[in-house]
Structures are given as structure tokens and as C-alpha cells.
Design a protein around this motif. Structure first.
Motif, PDB file in Angstrom:
ATOM      1  N   SER A 127       0.830  -1.201   0.000  1.00  0.00           N
ATOM      2  CA  SER A 127       0.000   0.000   0.000  1.00  0.00           C
ATOM      3  C   SER A 127       0.863   1.249   0.000  1.00  0.00           C
ATOM      4  N   ARG A 128       0.224   2.335  -0.395  1.00  0.00           N
ATOM      5  CA  ARG A 128       0.857   3.653  -0.353  1.00  0.00           C
ATOM      6  C   ARG A 128      -0.240   4.668  -0.070  1.00  0.00           C
ATOM      7  N   VAL A 129       0.005   5.591   0.860  1.00  0.00           N
ATOM      8  CA  VAL A 129      -0.976   6.615   1.212  1.00  0.00           C
ATOM      9  C   VAL A 129      -0.296   7.977   1.189  1.00  0.00           C
ATOM     10  N   GLU A 130      -0.909   8.921   0.503  1.00  0.00           N
ATOM     11  CA  GLU A 130      -0.432  10.297   0.471  1.00  0.00           C
ATOM     12  C   GLU A 130      -1.601  11.216   0.814  1.00  0.00           C
ATOM     13  N   CYS A 131      -1.310  12.330   1.491  1.00  0.00           N
ATOM     14  CA  CYS A 131      -2.363  13.246   1.927  1.00  0.00           C
ATOM     15  C   CYS A 131      -1.981  14.687   1.609  1.00  0.00           C
ATOM     16  N   GLU A 190     -16.046  10.148  -1.011  1.00  0.00           N
ATOM     17  CA  GLU A 190     -15.135   9.039  -1.309  1.00  0.00           C
ATOM     18  C   GLU A 190     -15.420   8.484  -2.706  1.00  0.00           C
ATOM     19  N   ALA A 227      -7.641   1.823  -5.597  1.00  0.00           N
ATOM     20  CA  ALA A 227      -7.237   3.144  -5.131  1.00  0.00           C
ATOM     21  C   ALA A 227      -8.479   3.969  -4.821  1.00  0.00           C
ATOM     22  N   THR A 247      -7.074  12.443   1.019  1.00  0.00           N
ATOM     23  CA  THR A 247      -6.206  11.278   1.087  1.00  0.00           C
ATOM     24  C   THR A 247      -6.306  10.492  -0.210  1.00  0.00           C
ATOM     25  N   TYR A 248      -5.156  10.067  -0.713  1.00  0.00           N
ATOM     26  CA  TYR A 248      -5.093   9.215  -1.905  1.00  0.00           C
ATOM     27  C   TYR A 248      -4.414   7.923  -1.467  1.00  0.00           C
ATOM     28  N   GLU A 249      -5.169   6.834  -1.428  1.00  0.00           N
ATOM     29  CA  GLU A 249      -4.632   5.545  -0.990  1.00  0.00           C
ATOM     30  C   GLU A 249      -4.647   4.554  -2.143  1.00  0.00           C
ATOM     31  N   ARG A 285      -3.847   0.379  -2.854  1.00  0.00           N
ATOM     32  CA  ARG A 285      -3.609  -0.933  -2.258  1.00  0.00           C
ATOM     33  C   ARG A 285      -3.420  -1.980  -3.347  1.00  0.00           C
TER      34      ARG A 285
END
Length: 214
Positions: free
Chosen positions: A26-30, A113, A150, A165-167, A169
Motif C-alpha cells: 500500500s501507499r498513502v499520500e495526503c 469518497e 485506489a 487522502t489518496y490511498e 492498495r
């Protein structure tokens, strides 16, 4: 008297939790954005991913056209790749000379969302995609594939700002694919962060411009 909000009462599962609840990568950016949540959400929904330029993204788009260049065929590039196209019937379908869009809509809570996903063998020199319809995505378990999902999620942040938030997975459907994707992820994870942050910058610019114009 306790005036603190009840966290259990306000918590809710994410759309990603329904589409891809178990994942290995995973990667999460905010980003905090100076605009109202509905404005930010509209900017995220309208994001044209072809406008998110970074050295990595440009390299990926160039690499996708290598097989056509080798065959001396024109490289087919869609006019746009908007997130909203996935949620509008016919907008993301076949276009003359273009491959079928592998990304599909996984759910939307208007104003809050929006989630989307794809299935592919991204570790191959030329990515092999598997079109999986939205209703089949969560249960898809055919061995040999990576399931990528995503989402953009918007929260109010104080009185006049929003937290976006951009996640992203990924889960693989068998151990061998997990190993292959793990090697690939080690190489590309930093670059994925660059692309996600580039998307957030584009959304911030559009949302803050929109907020100023209202």
C-alpha cells in the motif's frame, strides 16, 4: 460532561475495505487543501490522470507505447483519462485504436469518497491487464494476478479547509504473484509516491482555483 465525539459512532468502513479488505502492499499520500470538501471532491472526481506529469509518469506512458513503436504502428493515446469517466456509462469503453480501459469503478460516496481498481500483471515488461467488472472485483481470485485498488477520500479539516487522502492498495491472488509483485514494488514504490503526490497537487490547484471563483 464529556463533550468529546464518540469515535465508534462516527467511524465507518471505507469503500476500499469492501473492495480490497486484505492487502500486502500500500501507499498513502495526503494533502491539506484550502477549499471546501465538496469543491475538493469535485476536483478529485474530475482529475485527468494524463495531466499528472512527472518524469516517472511520462516514462510509464512512453513505455506503454513501445510494442506499437517496434511494429511501426501509431501509438494510441486516449484524449483523457478522467476518474469520472469510470463512473459514467460508455465514457471509459472502447475507442477506435485504443485498448479497453482496465480500470473500473468500485464505489462512490458523493462528496466524500470515490474508489476504482484494476487487475493486471504489472511486473511484465508490457503490462497484461485483465478486465474484471465492478461486481466481480471483490471476489476475483484467479491465480496469477495483482488486484490494485485506489481511492480519493475527503474530510473536512477545520472551518475552511479539507484533508484529501489518496490511498493505493495491492493484493495478489497467489504466492508466486505476490513474490513477483514484491520485487516490482521494491523498485516502483518511491515512484508511485511521486505520481500520487503529483495527482494531489493537480487536485489542490483545481480545487483552490474553484474556491476562489465562487
Amino acid at each position: 460532561m464529556d463533550t468529546q465525539p464518540n469515535a465508534a459512532a462516527t467511524a465507518y468502513p471505507l469503500l476500499l475495505d469492501a473492495a480490497l479488505p486484505e492487502f500486502r502492499f500500500s501507499r498513502v499520500e495526503c494533502a491539506v487543501i484550502a477549499a471546501a470538501p465538496d469543491v475538493v471532491y469535485g476536483a478529485a472526481r474530475g482529475l485527468d490522470t494524463l495531466s499528472v506529469h512527472s518524469p516517472l509518469f511520462d516514462m510509464v506512458m512512453w513505455a506503454r507505447g513501445v510494442p506499437d513503436r517496434v511494429r511501426r504502428r501509431p501509438v494510441a493515446t486516449p484524449p483523457s483519462m478522467r476518474v469520472s469517466d469510470l463512473f459514467e456509462p460508455g465514457a471509459a469503453g472502447d475507442q477506435e485504436g485504443l485498448e479497453v480501459q482496465p480500470w473500473v469503478a468500485l464505489g462512490e460516496r458523493a462528496g466524500r469518497e470515490i474508489a476504482f481498481g484494476a487487475v493486471g500483471k504489472v511486473w511484465k515488461p508490457t503490462i497484461e491487464w485483465r478486465r474484471v467488472e465492478p461486481g466481480d472485483y471483490a471476489g476475483f481470485d484467479e491465480p496469477g494476478w495483482a488486484k490494485m485498488a485506489a481511492a480519493f477520500i475527503v474530510h473536512p479539516y477545520g472551518a475552511r479547509r479539507s484533508l484529501l487522502t489518496y490511498e493505493a492498495r495491492t493484493a495478489c491472488t497467489d504466492p508466486a504473484s505476490t513474490t513477483r509483485f514484491g520485487r516490482y514494488w521494491t523498485l516502483v514504490s518511491p515512484g508511485v509516491g511521486i505520481v500520487l503526490r503529483g495527482a494531489l497537487r493537480s487536485i489542490r490547484a483545481a480545487a483552490e482555483a474553484g474556491e476562489r471563483s465562487t
